[in-house]
Write an enzyme that holds these catalytic residues in place. Structure first.
Site, short mmCIF file in Angstrom:
data_model
loop_
_atom_site.label_atom_id
_atom_site.label_comp_id
_atom_site.label_asym_id
_atom_site.label_seq_id
_atom_site.Cartn_x
_atom_site.Cartn_y
_atom_site.Cartn_z
N ALA A 275 12.22 31.67 12.95
CA ALA A 275 12.46 30.16 12.36
C ALA A 275 12.68 30.61 10.98
O ALA A 275 12.21 31.61 10.40
CB ALA A 275 11.44 29.28 12.34
N THR A 276 13.39 29.68 10.31
CA THR A 276 13.65 29.80 8.83
C THR A 276 13.11 28.46 8.15
O THR A 276 13.11 27.43 8.67
CB THR A 276 15.00 30.10 8.25
N SER B 248 14.80 26.12 5.65
CA SER B 248 16.32 26.03 5.18
C SER B 248 16.26 26.16 3.64
O SER B 248 15.35 25.95 3.19
CB SER B 248 16.56 24.61 5.64
N ASP C 134 9.20 18.76 22.38
CA ASP C 134 10.65 19.10 22.56
C ASP C 134 11.18 17.97 21.42
O ASP C 134 11.34 16.91 22.18
CB ASP C 134 11.14 19.21 23.85
N1 SAH Z 1 13.08 22.02 8.44
C1 SAH Z 1 12.43 23.28 8.91
C2 SAH Z 1 13.48 24.39 9.60
C3 SAH Z 1 12.71 25.25 10.37
S1 SAH Z 1 13.81 26.26 11.35
C4 SAH Z 1 12.05 24.04 7.27
O1 SAH Z 1 12.95 23.95 6.56
O2 SAH Z 1 11.06 24.82 7.18
C5 SAH Z 1 14.23 25.22 12.72
C6 SAH Z 1 12.96 24.73 13.53
O3 SAH Z 1 13.32 24.26 14.69
C7 SAH Z 1 12.18 25.79 13.90
O4 SAH Z 1 10.74 25.66 13.34
C8 SAH Z 1 12.14 25.80 15.50
O5 SAH Z 1 10.88 26.12 16.02
C9 SAH Z 1 12.39 24.32 15.71
N2 SAH Z 1 12.88 24.17 17.05
C10 SAH Z 1 13.87 24.76 17.61
N3 SAH Z 1 14.26 24.14 18.83
C11 SAH Z 1 13.24 22.88 19.14
C12 SAH Z 1 13.13 21.89 20.02
N4 SAH Z 1 13.71 21.95 20.88
N5 SAH Z 1 12.04 21.19 19.54
C13 SAH Z 1 11.35 21.19 18.52
N6 SAH Z 1 11.62 21.84 17.32
C14 SAH Z 1 12.63 22.87 17.56
#
Ligand code: SAH
Length: 228
Positions: free
Chosen positions: A57-58, A60, A144
């Site tokens: 993960a990142t 953003s 989810d």
């Molecule tokens: N808004 C966060 C973005 C994190 S990256 C920030 O700026 O820190 C995207 C995130 O989506 C990850 O943490 C990943 O674990 C989450 N993700 C991916 N698929 C998902 C799903 N089906 N349900 C919940 N979270 C999900």
């Protein structure tokens, strides 16, 4: 433009985002100044680019956080209920909380428990964040996000969201998210598998839905749970 906004401190990053026209509202500026990105990004917190936070993960880029807040702003009234899907580091969840009044509420949902724990840990680094977690103004849950989130013990109608932010690229604007949106309410969601765009989807007061495709973006995908 984005890279040019990097700063050497939280304040200089926000100043550069503002002078480059990426933050236009004083409310967003104040909220982003109130939350130190260094509590949420393990490296280069004031660089205007995404940074890795583990678990593929990142966090953003700051200009995308600013764009999300600017877009959702009309729906972020003092007592708004807000859902931040793919909350990851918890940074945007914190900024959204600081845009609401004391009776507003933000839920951050992520499907990786390690990231739910990380978001709680990051949020606890400031006194303000600790208070928000204690009061229940901010809550991180595992689930989810494609299914949205229904707060336990709250009737479906009352549990609807004024604003939903999605922080990972979806294959589609999942119907559960539109169902759980208040009328009026706004969904900010990156959609696409190759080329991705932000869609800003409004549910109007009469229940009708208006979709607008806005900027091209690059987000990590919203996926099935990877297994821990
Ligand atoms: N808004 C966060 C973005 C994190 S990256 C920030 O700026 O820190 C995207 C995130 O989506 C990850 O943490 C990943 O674990 C989450 N993700 C991916 N698929 C998902 C799903 N089906 N349900 C919940 N979270 C999900």
């Amino acid at each position: 433009m984005a890279w040019m906004s990097s700063g050497s401190s939280n304040a200089s990053l926000i100043k550069n985002l503002t002078s480059n026209g990426l933050i236009t509202s004083d409310r967003v500026k104040t909220a982003m100044l109130a939350v130190d990105r260094a509590h949420f990004a393990p490296a280069a917190p004031y660089t205007d680019s995404p940074q890795t936070i583990g678990y593929s993960a990142t966090i953003s880029a700051p200009h995308m956080h600013a764009a999300a807040c600017e877009s959702l702003l009309p729906y972020l009234h003092p007592s708004a209920r807000v859902l931040d899907i793919g909350s990851g580091s918890g940074y945007l969840t914190a900024v959204l909380a600081s845009l609401l009044g004391p009776s507003g509420k933000v839920f951050g949902i992520d499907h990786i428990q390690g990231l739910v724990d990380l978001a709680n840990k990051n949020m606890s680094k400031s006194q303000q964040g600790k208070e928000w977690l204690q009061s229940g103004k901010v809550k991180f849950v595992k689930g989810d996000g494609r299914l949205g989130y229904q707060e336990p013990g709250v009737a479906a109608e009352e549990g609807k969201w004024d604003a939903i932010h999605v922080g990972a690229a979806a294959k589609e604007a999942h119907s559960a998210l539109l169902e759980q949106l208040k009328a009026p309410g706004r969904l900010f969601i990156p959609v696409g598998e190759g080329t991705q765009y932000i869609w800003v989807i409004d549910k109007k007061e009469d229940g009708s839905v208006v979709r607008e495709r806005t900027m091209g973006v690059r987000y990590v995908p919203l996926t099935d749970h990877p297994g821990e």
